[in-house]
Motif scaffolding. Structure first.
Motif, PDB file in Angstrom:
ATOM      1  N   VAL A  55       0.857  -1.181   0.000  1.00  0.00           N
ATOM      2  CA  VAL A  55       0.000   0.000   0.000  1.00  0.00           C
ATOM      3  C   VAL A  55       0.894   1.233   0.000  1.00  0.00           C
ATOM      4  N   CYS A  58       2.443   3.151   3.128  1.00  0.00           N
ATOM      5  CA  CYS A  58       2.356   2.351   4.355  1.00  0.00           C
ATOM      6  C   CYS A  58       3.673   1.622   4.599  1.00  0.00           C
ATOM      7  N   TRP A  83      -1.697  -1.061  -4.124  1.00  0.00           N
ATOM      8  CA  TRP A  83      -2.866  -0.491  -3.456  1.00  0.00           C
ATOM      9  C   TRP A  83      -2.603   0.991  -3.192  1.00  0.00           C
ATOM     10  N   VAL A  85      -4.400   4.641  -1.308  1.00  0.00           N
ATOM     11  CA  VAL A  85      -5.439   5.364  -0.584  1.00  0.00           C
ATOM     12  C   VAL A  85      -5.790   6.616  -1.398  1.00  0.00           C
ATOM     13  N   CYS A 150     -11.954  -1.106  -3.014  1.00  0.00           N
ATOM     14  CA  CYS A 150     -11.830  -2.251  -2.108  1.00  0.00           C
ATOM     15  C   CYS A 150     -12.998  -2.386  -1.140  1.00  0.00           C
ATOM     16  N   LEU A 158     -10.193   3.420   7.179  1.00  0.00           N
ATOM     17  CA  LEU A 158      -9.219   4.475   6.881  1.00  0.00           C
ATOM     18  C   LEU A 158      -9.738   5.852   7.287  1.00  0.00           C
ATOM     19  N   CYS A 167     -11.958   8.635   3.003  1.00  0.00           N
ATOM     20  CA  CYS A 167     -10.894   8.010   2.204  1.00  0.00           C
ATOM     21  C   CYS A 167     -11.377   6.654   1.722  1.00  0.00           C
ATOM     22  N   ARG A 168     -10.785   6.195   0.636  1.00  0.00           N
ATOM     23  CA  ARG A 168     -11.081   4.869   0.122  1.00  0.00           C
ATOM     24  C   ARG A 168      -9.767   4.200  -0.270  1.00  0.00           C
ATOM     25  N   LEU A 169      -9.830   2.887  -0.457  1.00  0.00           N
ATOM     26  CA  LEU A 169      -8.661   2.123  -0.903  1.00  0.00           C
ATOM     27  C   LEU A 169      -8.984   1.496  -2.248  1.00  0.00           C
ATOM     28  N   HIS A 171      -7.300  -0.954  -5.642  1.00  0.00           N
ATOM     29  CA  HIS A 171      -6.313  -1.977  -5.998  1.00  0.00           C
ATOM     30  C   HIS A 171      -6.066  -1.948  -7.497  1.00  0.00           C
TER      31      HIS A 171
END
Length: 327
Positions: A55, A58, A83, A85, A150, A158, A167-169, A171
């Motif tokens: 990510v 991270c 990944w 954010v 995701c 998050l 926020c979103r994640l 991929h």
């Protein structure tokens, strides 16, 4: 049942085809032998660390071995910066905006991406997302790139962790179109490509470079601040800037450009607090580019080097690092 008899013409065709194939293999072998004969390999160091950052921004995952793909290191389900954010409008979120991203630890186990962060409950989401999850159009350093959402669970996780807005994640999936490195930094080649990395597929830093930097600093700095893909021991400081082509295992890499450094290096990897000063101020005292290269690096200090991938394969910790010297 006896096999059918081949006609004389069929036998002759198979003989010709077999001979042609053998000649082709022999010619390819001769070309490869000639190519290798025209160069020599000199060991310049040893791989001391391999790191994947699943990510973006991270924590890293240290691995003993990894596949080197055109887009960087990969281990099982973990692709480097696969990944990302984002805000709800698709713009990337990195530790430049949310320094506490560096405190989120990441693992991939049994087909799941697992996230942990201070004062947060562990979260597990599938690596292979449902096809019904929407594909988002994301913005990374001015370029558009897709990412599959995701889901709401990780988005809520998050958002609660940062407490600074939704926020979103997303991929990056292998069928999606990666970003062209050359559109980010001009020294990269046309074939260099990445998902959500800053600008290049592989970043190499020698341990000696960090040791030299620390002799100039009051407070010692950590290799983690610089987020390399590969660390090398057994060479002199900043020698990684001088290797035009290297071989590690069955992988061949090509030096492209030095890494121009930003405020992300000033985020403490243990506290998630951004300093905005060190190590940048110290680096600026002795690691600036030649004036002729200011159109590339502008006012940023340089630390570590980006390499493009010329031949994919596998590498592992302890592998010798060879510099290619063309004959």
């Amino acid at each position: 049942m006896a096999p059918p008899e081949l006609s004389p013409s069929r036998v002759a065709w198979l003989c010709v085809a077999g001979a042609a194939l053998a000649l082709g293999v022999a010619a390819a072998w001769r070309r490869r032998r000639q190519r290798h004969a025209a160069r020599s390999l000199v060991q310049v160091g040893t791989v001391s660390g391999l790191y994947i950052y699943p990510v973006k921004s991270c924590r890293r995952v240290s691995v003993d071995d990894a596949a080197v793909t055109e887009m960087g290191l990969c281990k099982g389900d973990m692709g480097d910066r696969f990944w990302l954010v984002i805000r709800e409008d698709g713009h990337m979120v990195t530790a430049r905006q949310e320094p506490r991203l560096v405190l989120i630890s990441v693992a991939c186990e049994n087909g799941n991406l697992i996230l942990n962060a201070p004062e947060m409950k562990e979260l597990s989401i599938p690596v292979k997302l449902p096809g019904g999850n929407p594909v988002k159009n994301c913005r990374v350093f001015g370029l558009d790139i897709e990412g599959r959402d995701c889901g709401n669970d990780v988005a809520s996780w998050l958002t609660a962790y940062f407490n600074s807005g939704p926020c979103r994640l997303v991929h990056f999936e292998t069928q999606m179109t990666p970003r062209k490195c050359k559109m980010i930094k001009s020294p990269f080649r046309t074939k260099d490509k990445i998902p959500y990395n800053d600008c290049g597929p592989l970043l190499i830093i020698s341990e000696a470079s960090v040791e030299d930097l620390n002799t100039r600093m009051e407070k010692k700095i950590d290799m983690r601040n610089f987020r390399p893909s590969i660390t090398v021991s057994g060479c002199s400081a900043y020698e990684e800037d001088t290797w035009d082509k290297v071989v590690i295992g069955d992988v061949e890499l090509k030096w492209v450009m030095a890494c121009d450094r930003c405020i992300l290096t000033t985020v403490d990897p243990d506290t998630g607090i951004i300093d905005r000063k060190e190590p940048l101020e110290t680096l600026k005292s002795y690691r600036m580019c030649d004036p002729s290269q200011k159109h590339i690096y502008k006012s940023a200090p340089l630390f570590g080097s980006f390499y493009g991938v010329d031949h994919i394969g596998t590498i592992k910790k302890g592998d010798p690092v060879y510099k290619i010297i063309d004959g």
